[in-house]
Design a protein around this motif. Structure first.
Motif, short mmCIF file in Angstrom:
data_model
loop_
_atom_site.label_atom_id
_atom_site.label_comp_id
_atom_site.label_asym_id
_atom_site.label_seq_id
_atom_site.Cartn_x
_atom_site.Cartn_y
_atom_site.Cartn_z
N GLU A 26 0.83 -1.22 0.00
CA GLU A 26 0.00 0.00 0.00
C GLU A 26 0.86 1.27 0.00
N TYR A 163 -7.06 -7.50 9.26
CA TYR A 163 -8.50 -7.55 9.53
C TYR A 163 -9.34 -7.08 8.33
N ASP A 164 -8.72 -6.95 7.15
CA ASP A 164 -9.45 -6.43 5.99
C ASP A 164 -10.74 -7.18 5.69
P1 IMP Z 1 1.70 -3.16 13.73
O1 IMP Z 1 1.48 -1.78 13.17
O2 IMP Z 1 2.93 -3.81 13.21
O3 IMP Z 1 1.58 -3.19 15.22
O4 IMP Z 1 0.55 -4.10 13.15
C1 IMP Z 1 -0.65 -3.58 12.81
C2 IMP Z 1 -1.70 -4.69 12.75
O5 IMP Z 1 -2.97 -4.03 12.66
C3 IMP Z 1 -1.58 -5.54 11.48
O6 IMP Z 1 -0.83 -6.69 11.70
C4 IMP Z 1 -3.03 -5.84 11.19
O7 IMP Z 1 -3.46 -6.93 11.96
C5 IMP Z 1 -3.76 -4.60 11.68
N1 IMP Z 1 -3.90 -3.62 10.57
C6 IMP Z 1 -3.28 -2.42 10.44
N2 IMP Z 1 -3.64 -1.84 9.29
C7 IMP Z 1 -4.48 -2.70 8.69
C8 IMP Z 1 -5.15 -2.66 7.45
O8 IMP Z 1 -5.03 -1.72 6.64
N3 IMP Z 1 -5.93 -3.71 7.18
C9 IMP Z 1 -6.10 -4.75 8.03
N4 IMP Z 1 -5.47 -4.86 9.19
C10 IMP Z 1 -4.66 -3.83 9.51
#
Ligand code: IMP
Length: 207
Positions: A26, A163-164
């Motif tokens: 993205e 979680y998309d």
């Molecule tokens: P971190 O930022 O590495 O702590 O991980 C963020 C977590 O939030 C990801 O592993 C996903 O589970 C969730 N997440 C963050 N952004 C998205 C998104 O755009 N789509 C779906 N899940 C997301």
């Protein structure tokens, strides 16, 4: 062909401080029309342990951890899903929610199970993204993005990540996993934060 090569060679390098391929895809797409060339972390790079209480803490921590070892500007993303009926969970623990060893599919199922008695109108949720840009061990710019929607009754779609497949975009009635990456970015927390960051990068170098 030649001008393409010239353009590439004039591009500045921007290291993404993440190993999440969904985020990389993205963020890369949103840098496309700019003169910044995205780079991954070197394979040997150590892992940053996310102990922050907020998305901002973790994004800054990840950016500074990588910047201490690299000379190029570094961009870190900390993001997650806040579900109202779960008091804002999974929040900053989105990547590790319930149990670190769960697959994302199991994690999504666990969320749906927790919401099994929650009616559709109370299944509201919000994605949040904090981006931190670091250079020479210093945070030089930060942006944020948020998007609201609701949690579906079952997973739908097979695009995207995290979680998309359980997050429904209100005006479309589709999950993020059912729409194209560009369409997700037009609505998403990361799209909003990255467009604001690209504006800043367009004025590089910072004063
Ligand atoms: P971190 O930022 O590495 O702590 O991980 C963020 C977590 O939030 C990801 O592993 C996903 O589970 C969730 N997440 C963050 N952004 C998205 C998104 O755009 N789509 C779906 N899940 C997301």
């Amino acid at each position: 062909m030649r001008s393409m090569a010239n353009r590439q060679s004039r591009c500045l390098r921007l290291v993404f401080a993440t190993r999440n391929e969904g985020k990389v895809a993205e963020l890369t797409a949103l840098l496309k029309e700019t003169c910044w060339a995205p780079e991954r972390l070197p394979p040997s790079f150590g892992n940053y342990e996310e102990t922050g209480e907020t998305f901002a803490d973790n994004a800054r921590g990840k950016a500074l951890f990588a910047s201490a070892q690299l000379s190029s500007p570094v961009l870190a993303d900390d993001s997650g899903l806040e579900i109202d009926a779960l008091g804002g969970e999974p929040g900053v623990r989105s990547a590790r929610y319930i149990d670190e060893s769960l697959s994302q599919e199991e994690r999504n199922k666990a969320v749906l199970d927790k919401l099994s008695d929650t009616p559709v109108e109370l299944r509201t949720a919000h994605f949040f993204c904090h981006l931190a840009l670091a250079l020479d061990n210093d945070i030089v710019h930060e942006t944020t993005g948020r998007c609201s929607g609701s949690i579906g009754l079952a997973p739908r779609g097979n695009q995207g990540f995290g979680y998309d497949s359980i997050f429904i975009v209100p005006n479309l009635g589709l999950t993020f996993a059912e729409i194209r990456l560009e369409d997700k970015s037009a609505q998403s927390h990361r799209g909003a934060a990255m467009r604001a960051m690209v504006e800043f990068l367009g004025r590089w170098p910072p004063n």
